[in-house]
Design an enzyme around this catalytic site. Structure first.
Site, PDB file in Angstrom:
ATOM      1  N   ASP A 161       0.844  -1.210   0.000  1.00 20.22           N
ATOM      2  CA  ASP A 161       0.000   0.000   0.000  1.00 20.22           C
ATOM      3  C   ASP A 161       0.878   1.259   0.000  1.00 20.22           C
ATOM      4  O   ASP A 161       0.367   2.375  -0.073  1.00 20.22           O
ATOM      5  CB  ASP A 161      -1.019  -0.005   1.152  1.00 20.22           C
ATOM      6  CG  ASP A 161      -0.397  -0.064   2.531  1.00 20.22           C
ATOM      7  OD1 ASP A 161       0.843  -0.099   2.634  1.00 20.22           O
ATOM      8  OD2 ASP A 161      -1.166  -0.081   3.519  1.00 20.22           O
TER       9      ASP A 161
ATOM     10  N   ASP B 162      -1.236  -6.364  -0.552  1.00 18.62           N
ATOM     11  CA  ASP B 162      -1.205  -5.716   0.766  1.00 18.62           C
ATOM     12  C   ASP B 162      -2.604  -5.224   1.111  1.00 18.62           C
ATOM     13  O   ASP B 162      -3.192  -4.438   0.354  1.00 18.62           O
ATOM     14  CB  ASP B 162      -0.225  -4.537   0.690  1.00 18.62           C
ATOM     15  CG  ASP B 162       0.325  -4.135   2.036  1.00 18.62           C
ATOM     16  OD1 ASP B 162       0.063  -4.839   3.040  1.00 18.62           O
ATOM     17  OD2 ASP B 162       1.041  -3.120   2.084  1.00 18.62           O
TER      18      ASP B 162
ATOM     19  N   LYS C 154      -0.760  -9.651   2.741  1.00 18.17           N
ATOM     20  CA  LYS C 154      -0.074  -9.185   3.945  1.00 18.17           C
ATOM     21  C   LYS C 154      -1.029  -8.284   4.699  1.00 18.17           C
ATOM     22  O   LYS C 154      -1.771  -7.514   4.085  1.00 18.17           O
ATOM     23  CB  LYS C 154       1.201  -8.411   3.579  1.00 18.17           C
ATOM     24  CG  LYS C 154       1.879  -7.781   4.795  1.00 18.17           C
ATOM     25  CD  LYS C 154       3.192  -7.126   4.458  1.00 18.17           C
ATOM     26  CE  LYS C 154       3.072  -5.726   3.919  1.00 18.17           C
ATOM     27  NZ  LYS C 154       2.364  -4.779   4.812  1.00 18.17           N
TER      28      LYS C 154
ATOM     29  N   GLU D  87       9.284  -4.260  10.634  1.00 18.36           N
ATOM     30  CA  GLU D  87       9.653  -2.947  10.078  1.00 18.36           C
ATOM     31  C   GLU D  87      10.135  -2.008  11.175  1.00 18.36           C
ATOM     32  O   GLU D  87       9.478  -1.856  12.224  1.00 18.36           O
ATOM     33  CB  GLU D  87       8.437  -2.333   9.348  1.00 18.36           C
ATOM     34  CG  GLU D  87       8.762  -0.965   8.768  1.00 18.36           C
ATOM     35  CD  GLU D  87       7.769  -0.482   7.705  1.00 18.36           C
ATOM     36  OE1 GLU D  87       6.833  -1.224   7.358  1.00 18.36           O
ATOM     37  OE2 GLU D  87       7.950   0.664   7.239  1.00 18.36           O
TER      38      GLU D  87
HETATM   39  O1  KIV Z   1       3.522  -1.116   1.621  1.00 17.10           O
HETATM   40  C1  KIV Z   1       4.685  -1.549   1.610  1.00 17.10           C
HETATM   41  O2  KIV Z   1       5.451  -1.324   0.665  1.00 17.10           O
HETATM   42  C2  KIV Z   1       5.120  -2.325   2.755  1.00 17.10           C
HETATM   43  C3  KIV Z   1       6.570  -2.686   2.846  1.00 17.10           C
HETATM   44  C4  KIV Z   1       7.371  -1.502   3.192  1.00 17.10           C
HETATM   45  C5  KIV Z   1       6.806  -3.806   3.793  1.00 17.10           C
HETATM   46  O3  KIV Z   1       4.342  -2.650   3.595  1.00 17.10           O
END
Ligand code: KIV
Length: 263
Positions: A46, A85, A115, A184
């Site tokens: 995201d 995501d 995720k 993270e």
């Molecule tokens: O949104 C994203 O790119 C992420 C990564 C930084 C892990 O969640």
């Protein structure tokens, strides 16, 4: 045609102490390129809300936008696992809401996994998704959707009690069936401890070298954002400058009558 990376490959790599590589991508051409580079997984993060849509943070990314970009990436990625995501408020309400939206990443967009960032019901949601056939990668530490609660982009897990909490959350996600956990912006020592305490791969970003693998935002790796250079990223290219110079050359040639060539 090689076989696509699966959750079993993630686990096998982790068991053999082989580092797992994950990178973000947000469109077809970049999907083709990062897949050709041999990454294990492509995360349609995201973060596209900033990198592709120029917005302030990740919070306003919608399900429609995430599915749109994930479908484009999935068309280009044949070997790596594609992870969609889940955007803010697409899962936090509970397992049913989460399954409906997570399912769309698999059925409509062509992803193989999702995720989701830690939230109060993260373990319950993860277990429900996994039991229903949706592989889940967790996300702990600095979770960008909670930016306002954290009061900015700050490292998490610095004191004893927040470090202990992150360790407990990691174990809970493992128990719920997550196939991996993004860590993270946490101290390297804590990432090392969490990695040693769970039996699923940890994937770090700003969490030091001891994780089972690393994830990076593609635009940071390529040097595509002229004014944004996070400390934990390494730019392997200066793509912003390369694009600027190439297009400036084109403009010059058209204006000077050099392109297209006179037939
Ligand atoms: O949104 C994203 O790119 C992420 C990564 C930084 C892990 O969640």
């Amino acid at each position: 045609m090689s076989k696509r990376v699966t959750v079993l490959d993630f686990q096998a790599k982790f068991n053999k102490n082989e580092k797992i590589t994950v990178v973000t991508a947000y469109d077809y051409a970049m999907g083709l390129a990062v897949d050709a580079a041999g990454v294990d997984a492509v995360l349609v993060g995201d973060s596209l809300n900033m990198t592709m849509l120029g917005r302030e943070d990740t919070l306003s990314a919608s399900m429609d936008e995430m599915l749109h970009h994930t479908a484009a990436v999935a068309k280009g990625v044949k070997n790596a696992m594609v992870i969609g995501d889940m955007p803010f408020l697409s899962y936090q309400l509970g397992p049913e809401q989460a399954l409906e939206n997570a399912g769309a990443f698999l059925t409509e967009a062509g992803a193989q996994a999702v995720k989701l960032e830690w939230c109060p019901r993260a373990t319950e949601i993860t277990q429900f998704l996994v039991e229903n056939g949706v592989p889940v990668m967790g996300h702990l530490g600095f979770t960008p959707q909670q930016l306002h609660r954290f009061g900015g982009y700050h490292q998490q897990g610095k004191d004893k009690s927040s470090a202990a909490l992150l360790l407990r959350e990691a174990k809970a996600l493992e128990k719920a069936g997550a196939f991996g956990i993004v860590l993270e912006l946490i101290p390297s020592d804590l990432a090392k401890k969490i990695t040693a305490s769970v039996n699923i791969p940890t994937i770090g970003i700003g969490a030091g070298p001891h994780c089972g693998g690393q994830v990076q935002v593609l635009h940071d790796l390529l040097g595509l954002m002229p004014d944004f250079h996070p400390k934990h990223a390494k730019a392997y290219l200066k793509l912003h400058e390369a694009i600027r110079d190439a297009v400036a050359e084109y403009v010059k040639e058209v204006r000077g009558g050099k392109f297209p060539p006179k037939g």
